[in-house]
Scaffold this active site. Structure first.
Site, PDB file in Angstrom:
ATOM      1  CD  GLN A 114      -2.682   1.152   2.594  1.00 42.43           C
ATOM      2  OE1 GLN A 114      -3.593   0.335   2.601  1.00 42.43           O
ATOM      3  NE2 GLN A 114      -2.469   1.979   3.604  1.00 42.43           N
ATOM      4  N   GLY A 115       0.693   2.106  -0.994  1.00 38.68           N
ATOM      5  CA  GLY A 115       1.455   3.342  -1.103  1.00 38.68           C
ATOM      6  C   GLY A 115       0.630   4.550  -0.719  1.00 38.68           C
ATOM      7  CE1 TYR A 116      -4.051   4.247  -0.441  1.00 31.08           C
ATOM      8  CE2 TYR A 116      -5.104   4.548   1.675  1.00 31.08           C
ATOM      9  CZ  TYR A 116      -5.182   4.210   0.352  1.00 31.08           C
ATOM     10  OH  TYR A 116      -6.383   3.830  -0.185  1.00 31.08           O
ATOM     11  CB  SER A 117       2.134   6.797   5.167  1.00 33.13           C
ATOM     12  OG  SER A 117       0.972   6.476   5.896  1.00 33.13           O
ATOM     13  CB  SER A 149       3.353  -3.572   5.425  1.00 29.77           C
ATOM     14  OG  SER A 149       3.136  -2.800   6.577  1.00 29.77           O
ATOM     15  CD  GLU A 233      -6.455  -0.419   7.045  1.00 28.25           C
ATOM     16  OE1 GLU A 233      -5.344  -0.666   7.550  1.00 28.25           O
ATOM     17  OE2 GLU A 233      -6.738   0.676   6.529  1.00 28.25           O
ATOM     18  CB  SER A 357      -2.332   9.421  14.975  1.00 28.99           C
ATOM     19  OG  SER A 357      -3.074  10.602  14.678  1.00 28.99           O
ATOM     20  CD  GLU A 359      -2.697  12.229  18.770  1.00 25.18           C
ATOM     21  OE1 GLU A 359      -2.117  12.190  19.870  1.00 25.18           O
ATOM     22  OE2 GLU A 359      -2.543  11.351  17.889  1.00 25.18           O
TER      23      GLU A 359
END
Length: 377
Positions: A114-117, A149, A233, A357, A359
């Protein structure tokens, strides 16, 4: 929903138990994925069959997860494709994309990451800067992803990138399917963590090519697709995760009894509370399983299990006492060994950060459930 195991579920349990007993998994990995896929055990929860997967009800999916965990089968390397991308393709992809990618996932032959962050765009995903520029029949992707990952093992990566020049925040994003085997255009660098292991990676894209036909949901609709993926997810996977938590808690409880640490009344109270909270998390997951329209449910689940797992790691070290501060073997500059409970304690420090997170989860509940004013950005 009214959650209970019926006669058909127990019959399914017998089939699952028999199959697992007859198929040794060795070290897991790709070979195990292909073994699972050959008999249709990948894609049980997909809304449609016909790609080599067998269909299962929600309760049967839970049964399979319980039996898989019961025998100690290995962690899956194909779960990102099965649990995240496949449902997203079924919901947002076109027929050509579904026919191209779903059979490979169902057979356990193609692995995904997964290429998100990105650096500076983790929990605040809308701040991402990776770009993809159209060049004839392909997009050329340039930028950096982080905390990816399985990037070293994956054949493909689904990448959220900015395809509209000058766009900001949620606008101008697209969801692209990018092949990972592109030497000179894609570089994967493992990230060594405090545990000494490298489950996560940095991925650098330098003009990597993605077929223009492999944009899911159409150009510019990436945010809608990405949020749809995050919604799927957390479902049956939450229950699967809790089965693993139960096994970890069991180890801590046994150690507390064997070592005599449970004689400490304060520690005993903390262990009982941990057990009770896990029951509550399971009931909450069952309550929301199969439901829709509850915008806060995934965030509540994440808030619950993130801190719970951190507290379990802390309890494990309290039970271990001074021994928890030393490794299982002699220390040397070239060796960094931890036992399972030490690794859990250290890894769990990130539980309240990754996957959104705490938050961000509280912001979602405040804004989308309670209707409070949005945070100024």
């Amino acid at each position: 929903m009214d959650f209970a195991f019926g006669a058909e579920d127990e019959a399914f349990r017998g089939v699952a138990r028999e199959w697992l007993a007859a198929h040794p998994w060795g070290e897991g990995g790709r070979a195990w994925e292909r073994e699972l896929g050959a008999d249709g055990w990948i894609g049980l929860g997909w809304e449609t069959a016909g790609y080599g997967n067998r269909r299962a009800t929600l309760t049967q999916q839970v049964v399979w997860a319980e039996e898989y965990a019961r025998v100690g089968a290995p962690g899956r390397v194909g779960h990102i494709g099965e649990k995240l991308l496949a449902p997203t393709l079924i919901a947002y992809g076109d027929e050509e994309q579904q026919n191209r990618f779903l059979p490979g996932i169902a057979r356990g032959e193609e692995l995904w990451c997964q290429g998100y962050s990105e650096p500076g765009a983790g929990s605040d995903l809308a701040g991402l800067r990776t770009r993809a520029e159209r060049d004839g029949t392909v997009y050329r992707v340039s930028g950096q992803k982080i905390w990816t990952s399985l990037a070293r093992d994956a054949d493909w990566c689904f990448v959220l990138a900015r395809t509209e020049a000058g766009s900001t925040r949620h606008h101008g994003l697209s969801f692209l399917l990018v092949p990972m085997d592109q030497p000179g255009r894609i570089e994967v660098r493992p990230i060594r963590q405090i545990t000494g292991t490298s489950e996560f990676n940095e991925v650098f894209f330098d003009g990597a090519e993605a077929d223009a036909a492999h944009v899911v949901g159409g150009e510019g609709n990436g945010w809608r697709v990405a949020m749809g993926l995050l919604a799927v997810e957390r479902g049956v996977s939450t229950l699967v995760q809790q089965i693993g938590f139960e096994a970890e808690l069991g180890r801590v409880l046994r150690l507390a009894v064997e070592s005599g640490a449970v004689a400490d009344a304060v520690l005993e109270d903390a262990l009982v509370r941990q057990w009770a909270e896990l029951r509550v998390m399971r009931w909450n997951a069952l309550r929301t399983l199969g439901g829709s329209g509850d915008a806060g449910a995934p965030s509540v689940a994440k808030l619950l299990w993130g801190r719970w797992h951190q507290r379990l790691g802390e309890l494990a070290m309290r039970v271990r006492g001074a021994a928890g501060a030393t490794g299982p073997g002699a220390w040397s500059p070239g060796a960094y060994a931890l036992d399972d409970l030490q690794r859990m304690f250290l890894f769990s420090r990130a539980d309240t950060i990754y996957g959104g997170s705490d938050e961000i989860q509280r912001d979602i509940i405040a804004e989308r459930v309670l209707g409070l004013p949005k945070e100024l950005r």
